[in-house]
Scaffold this motif. Structure first.
Motif, mmCIF file in Angstrom:
data_model
loop_
_atom_site.group_PDB
_atom_site.id
_atom_site.type_symbol
_atom_site.label_atom_id
_atom_site.label_comp_id
_atom_site.label_asym_id
_atom_site.label_seq_id
_atom_site.Cartn_x
_atom_site.Cartn_y
_atom_site.Cartn_z
ATOM 1 N N LYS A 68 0.936 -1.184 0.024
ATOM 2 C CA LYS A 68 0.066 0.134 -0.169
ATOM 3 C C LYS A 68 1.050 1.169 0.188
ATOM 4 N N ALA A 70 1.186 3.710 -2.207
ATOM 5 C CA ALA A 70 0.649 4.787 -2.515
ATOM 6 C C ALA A 70 -0.151 5.388 -1.566
ATOM 7 N N GLU A 71 -0.821 4.475 -0.850
ATOM 8 C CA GLU A 71 -1.766 5.057 0.342
ATOM 9 C C GLU A 71 -0.948 5.569 1.249
ATOM 10 N N ARG A 72 0.248 4.842 1.702
ATOM 11 C CA ARG A 72 1.043 5.541 2.854
ATOM 12 C C ARG A 72 1.775 6.979 2.432
ATOM 13 N N GLY A 74 0.401 9.032 0.254
ATOM 14 C CA GLY A 74 -0.817 9.953 0.526
ATOM 15 C C GLY A 74 -0.843 10.499 1.815
ATOM 16 N N ARG A 75 -0.694 9.497 2.660
ATOM 17 C CA ARG A 75 -0.771 10.005 4.470
ATOM 18 C C ARG A 75 0.459 10.850 4.966
ATOM 19 N N GLN A 78 -0.233 14.289 3.233
ATOM 20 C CA GLN A 78 -1.370 14.981 4.217
ATOM 21 C C GLN A 78 -0.707 15.299 5.517
#
Length: 98
Positions: A68, A70-72, A74-75, A78
């Motif tokens: 994950k 890409a998700e990480r 992204g976090r 942010q």
């Protein structure tokens, strides 16, 4: 201290872009350098949650797998934005007090 904040705010976006490019390319080894850099500099300025996220990503990338990613990333982006806002406030308060 203000100089450290300024350098961090100037340099960190480059690492964030490198992370995004590594995710886009699907190249796990390219996650190591920028996550390591962000981990260290974030910790030095007290952004410990951000540092821990980067540490986790770096560790996994060094193991050859970053689930994950890409998700990480992204976090991380942010959270960096929130950290940047707070650091800018601190820098402004410090300058005003000088």
């Amino acid at each position: 201290f203000c100089d450290l904040i300024t350098v961090y705010l100037d340099d960190s976006p480059k690492s964030l872009r490198q992370l995004a490019k590594a995710v886009d390319r699907g190249t796990v080894p390219e996650l190591i350098g920028p996550s390591h850099s962000l981990k260290s500099t974030s910790a030095n300025l007290g952004a410990l949650r951000l540092s821990e996220l980067c540490k986790s990503l770096e560790h996994d990338a060094r193991q050859g797998s970053a689930p994950k990613a890409a998700e990480r990333v992204g976090r991380i982006v942010q959270l960096y934005k929130k950290v940047a806002v707070e650091l800018k406030k601190i820098r402004q308060e410090y300058k005003a007090a000088s």
